[in-house]
Design an enzyme around this catalytic site. Structure first.
Site, short mmCIF file in Angstrom:
data_model
loop_
_atom_site.label_atom_id
_atom_site.label_comp_id
_atom_site.label_asym_id
_atom_site.label_seq_id
_atom_site.Cartn_x
_atom_site.Cartn_y
_atom_site.Cartn_z
N HIS A 473 -52.89 97.22 -12.12
CA HIS A 473 -52.91 98.92 -12.10
C HIS A 473 -52.29 98.67 -13.83
O HIS A 473 -52.19 99.55 -14.54
CB HIS A 473 -51.16 99.14 -10.70
CG HIS A 473 -51.00 100.23 -11.56
ND1 HIS A 473 -51.32 101.30 -10.58
CD2 HIS A 473 -49.87 100.65 -12.05
CE1 HIS A 473 -50.88 102.31 -10.60
NE2 HIS A 473 -49.57 102.45 -11.72
N GLU A 474 -51.10 98.30 -13.79
CA GLU A 474 -49.92 97.80 -15.28
C GLU A 474 -50.56 97.58 -16.13
O GLU A 474 -50.86 97.63 -17.26
CB GLU A 474 -49.23 97.21 -14.93
CG GLU A 474 -48.23 97.16 -13.74
CD GLU A 474 -47.64 98.45 -14.20
OE1 GLU A 474 -47.58 99.08 -14.96
OE2 GLU A 474 -47.01 99.34 -13.19
N HIS A 477 -52.37 100.53 -17.44
CA HIS A 477 -51.49 101.46 -17.95
C HIS A 477 -51.29 100.79 -19.51
O HIS A 477 -51.19 101.24 -21.30
CB HIS A 477 -49.99 101.43 -17.68
CG HIS A 477 -49.50 102.37 -16.59
ND1 HIS A 477 -49.68 103.54 -16.84
CD2 HIS A 477 -49.10 102.18 -15.11
CE1 HIS A 477 -49.66 104.13 -15.87
NE2 HIS A 477 -48.99 103.90 -14.90
N HIS A 480 -54.71 102.35 -21.55
CA HIS A 480 -54.04 103.33 -22.25
C HIS A 480 -53.25 103.13 -24.01
O HIS A 480 -53.47 104.16 -24.02
CB HIS A 480 -53.38 103.85 -21.26
CG HIS A 480 -53.57 105.95 -20.96
ND1 HIS A 480 -53.08 106.48 -19.93
CD2 HIS A 480 -54.18 106.23 -21.52
CE1 HIS A 480 -52.98 107.75 -20.61
NE2 HIS A 480 -53.92 107.39 -21.47
#
Length: 691
Positions: A473-474, A477, A480
């Protein structure tokens, strides 16, 4: 605070000569920050006033671009400081944080409430159809106008002054809230003796021994870090100890004394409601939601309700199953919140022949990092080369250079994976530097921060499946931020709507659960053997297990957040009672606790998610639908789909409206049915009543 060093001795104010312009962490001390902030604020204020006073007619270049390029010192100092305040803080840094929070708020208000500056921006906004702007420039102009209006630029002077005072007080309270939670987390430990370890795996015992060693105590220590306490609640056969640990965990920020956050919450909610009224909004929720994908509280409540009813029904079934299991074991108890994880783990083992102790040896942190990197390589062509020569802010932190398919430098990625007393709880992505091209070819420095239990020296770090998902998940990010390809800093990387920002992270989790990934990287830490196919099948078949519980604990938190921020007359708000009343009204199951109780709900009281905790669910609608695009292509690494994903989501930053960005990738809007299917919730269980 120590006397500030001379400017010539302050590394924050000197050129950074490390590879890729990384911060010189070894040279930076807490006493450097006060002077560096002072210099940065002076430079930023002078630049802002120069733009406001420019005698030339406003243009995009002399107004918007000038503001975008303004204040490089303040930006550089702030990024280093707030990353350290979150991941490696101490008393001196916390003192600076308390001092600087209201100062930075005041500085922000001075810009947004400057009448001359707003007139220039409003003039450009009125001329936007005749300025021959690129689509990206038009988006940035629109965002500047929106930001200024939403920060009170169009208000009368008296209301501007009150708005600035509210913002400054909220900044102070937000800092206090986060520091209070960290203080409670630091203060509480539970020391165990050899007779208190029943049910704990070897890895858990080793982690507890390491936590004790780090704190200089004998025996074994359980802390309030999620990676310590959740495994304990899953495994310990000692119900009394589980209750003690659970009550401490859920009481963070609610302990009487200096760290009690209940009055902090009450004041913050009241101030936010007043802020919204000054701007003409019915409530803080109406104000916050207008500028994101959801737009209205009604849309948010509608989405939350879509999952709340089936989630409660599923959780009730799960609770009956747990109660039956406990009775079958001769445990004459009623399932309580501190029992749920323990009996769930036992039921998971019974149904799927799985337990955490069996799975963890195949989930080495090192291998899960490699899996996250390999997935990015196969999707986006980027590679990761570890750079032990890079300066880092703590010995646990690791650095990798990221390169594109042609070998060109993309950015620097830092990974900070282990829990420690100097780190706030949770997991997050942040940037020491964001990508942009306005002031040069600026490449990003991105950090992922997590709180996994650190193993004893010489032993591999073994993590559970939930921790592995957190890492993916991180890292979503992180990508991104790393893959950002825009000109303007305002819309770089994660500079998107709050309920869109979780799409790249939650979408990335899907790849972890694909057999094609797990079969390569889930290997035993001692033998090197791949996870047996039948175990992998059992692990994946258990994905929807306990989803009623998971959805209820999350959705209840989102509903409490929404209700707090729909208040218009807060009166003498009792935050704890308000939480209880809301949970009673929505029919919260007694044996399940909110994922984040109000006194330690950092997302909404010391982060940026106020009236926005729902956004994880909103983004989950998108991520479930988005991954279906790869399934429909017949290849989870389909090059054409991955190209669209990179172009319109991961590298696009905020240069498009998020609805348009998603449609550009998917060709249509997302459907909530993909979310319900992902969580294994029965659409037929949806009800028409309101929550």
């Amino acid at each position: 605070m120590s006397a500030a060093p001379a400017t010539s001795d302050n590394p924050l104010l000197q050129p950074w000569t490390a590879p890729f312009g990384a911060p010189p962490f070894a040279e930076i001390r807490p006493e450097h920050f006060a002077q560096a902030f002072e210099a940065g604020l002076a430079e930023s204020t002078a630049g802002m006033l120069a733009v406001a006073a420019d005698a030339d007619e406003p243009s995009f270049q002399n107004t918007i671009e000038a503001l975008e390029a303004n204040g490089p010192i303040l930006q550089r100092v702030s990024s280093v400081f707030f990353n350290l305040a979150g991941a490696d803080t101490n008393d001196a840094i916390e003192a600076v944080e308390r001092d600087i929070a209201p100062v930075l708020s005041r500085h922000s208000s001075e810009m947004f409430l400057n009448g001359d500056l707003f007139r220039r921006i409003a003039t450009l906004y009125g001329q936007r159809d005749t300025l021959a702007l690129t689509p990206e420039q038009r988006r940035v102009l629109d965002r500047y106008h929106t930001m200024f209006v939403r920060n009170g630029a169009a208000l009368p002077e008296a209301q501007k002054a009150r708005l600035a005072a509210i913002s400054e007080r909220l900044a102070t309270l937000s800092t206090s809230f986060g520091q209070n939670v960290l203080a409670d987390e630091r203060a509480w430990t539970m020391t165990l003796g050899a007779d208190d370890l029943d049910g704990l795996s070897e890895a858990q015992v080793a982690a507890a021994a390491k936590a004790a060693e780090d704190r200089g105590v004998a025996g074994y220590v359980i802390t309030l870090a999620r990676s310590s306490i959740e495994p304990f609640l899953q495994s310990s056969t000692r119900r009394d100890l589980r209750e003690t640990a659970f009550r401490a965990w859920t009481a963070r920020g609610e302990n009487p004394g200096a760290t009690d956050n209940r009055l902090v919450v009450a004041e913050m909610v009241a101030l936010r409601a007043e802020y919204a009224r000054l701007l003409g909004y019915e409530s803080w929720a109406h104000f916050k939601l207008e500028d994101v994908m959801a737009k209205t509280p009604e849309a948010v409540r509608g989405l939350l309700h879509q999952v709340w009813t089936p989630a409660k029904a599923r959780a009730a079934t799960e609770q009956r199953d747990l109660q039956k299991l406990a009775a079958g074991r001769g445990d004459n108890i009623e399932i309580e919140a501190w029992d749920w994880r323990f009996y769930t783990e036992a039921l998971r083992k019974e149904r799927y022949d799985l337990d955490d102790a069996e799975v963890k040896p195949y989930l080495q942190l090192e291998q899960i990092i490699a899996a996250a990197f390999d997935t990015a390589t196969r999707l986006f062509g980027v590679t990761f080369d570890e750079r032990p020569d890079m300066p880092v802010y703590h010995p646990d932190v690791r650095a990798w250079e990221v390169r594109d398919a042609e070998g060109g430098h993309v950015g620097l990625f830092l990974g900070d994976y282990f829990a420690r007393p100097s780190k706030h709880s949770g997991a997050w992505m942040s940037a020491f530097r964001s990508q942009e091209r306005l002031t040069g070819d600026i490449r990003p420095i991105i950090v992922n921060v997590m709180n996994f239990s650190k193993p004893p020296e010489g032993q591999p770090a073994l993590i559970g499946m939930d921790d592995a998902r957190t890492l993916f998940h991180e890292f979503g990010h992180g990508l991104h931020g790393l893959l950002s390809d825009v000109t303007y800093p305002l819309i770089s990387g994660t500079g998107v709507a709050r309920d869109f920002v979780e799409l790249p992270s939650q979408l990335y989790e899907h790849w972890l659960e694909q057999p094609e990934v797990l079969s390569r990287f889930a290997v035993h830490h001692e033998t090197g053997d791949a996870m047996p196919t039948e175990m992998l099948d059992r692990l994946l078949s258990a994905r929807r297990f306990n989803q009623g519980f998971a959805t209820v604990e999350y959705t209840s938190s989102a509903l409490v957040d929404l209700d707090f921020h729909l208040l218009t007359d807060t009166g003498e708000l009792d935050a704890a009672r308000f939480e209880r009343d809301t949970l009673e009204r929505i029919g919260m199951p007694r044996a399940i606790s909110m994922r984040h109780r109000t006194p330690h709900f950092g997302h909404i009281f010391s982060g940026g998610y106020s009236a926005g905790y729902y956004s994880y669910l909103w983004s989950e609608v998108l991520d479930a639908d988005a991954f279906d695009a790869f399934r429909e292509a017949g290849d989870i690494f389909d090059p054409a789909t991955a190209r669209r994903l990179k172009d319109f989501i991961y590298s696009a930053g905020g240069r498009q409206d998020p609805h348009e960005a998603y449609r550009a990738f998917r060709g249509r809007d997302a459907s909530p049915e993909a979310l319900l299917k992902k969580r294994g919730l029965d659409v037929a269980e949806l009800a028409s009543g309101e929550v």
